[in-house]
Write an enzyme that holds these catalytic residues in place. Structure first.
Site, PDB file in Angstrom:
ATOM      1  N   HIS A  60       0.631  -0.967   0.076  1.00 41.03           N
ATOM      2  CA  HIS A  60      -0.200  -0.500  -0.493  1.00 41.03           C
ATOM      3  C   HIS A  60       1.005   1.283   0.015  1.00 41.03           C
ATOM      4  CE1 HIS A  60       0.337   0.656   3.974  1.00 41.03           C
ATOM      5  NE2 HIS A  60       0.714  -1.005   4.132  1.00 41.03           N
ATOM      6  N   LEU A  61       0.388   2.104   0.731  1.00 39.04           N
ATOM      7  CA  LEU A  61       0.907   3.788   0.054  1.00 39.04           C
ATOM      8  C   LEU A  61       2.107   3.645   0.653  1.00 39.04           C
ATOM      9  CD1 LEU A  61       1.494   6.321  -1.298  1.00 39.04           C
ATOM     10  CD2 LEU A  61      -0.261   7.253   0.542  1.00 39.04           C
TER      11      LEU A  61
END
Length: 91
Positions: free
Chosen positions: A15-16
């Site tokens: 994810h980010l």
């Protein structure tokens, strides 16, 4: 060219936050750095490219480094991933 394969164990996948750290780490190197998932490839030096790959738990990915500083880059990226995923577990 050097490569490293791994299966993503992290429940949230890439994810980010880990994508950002991986991208930031890759910027220090001049070699070409790709992440391969199946037939899809992403430029590791692009956060958007990494996020577009949609790497989830259980996916097998391959890091590919090609250039003059490829070995140093691969070692740094592996270390970065290990550190980031260990940090994730502590949160």
């Amino acid at each position: 060219m050097v490569t490293y394969k791994l299966v993503v164990q992290e429940p949230m996948g890439l994810h980010l936050r880990p994508a950002g750290k991986l991208c930031e780490c890759s910027q220090r190197f001049t070699c070409r750095i790709l992440l391969k998932k199946g037939t899809q490839t992403a430029n590791v030096k692009s956060v958007l490219g990494l996020l577009a790959a949609r790497v989830t738990q259980g996916d097998e990915i391959e890091l590919i480094c090609d250039g003059s500083d490829e070995e140093e880059a691969l070692a740094a990226l592996i270390s970065c991933l290990q550190e980031e995923f260990e940090t994730e577990k502590e949160d």
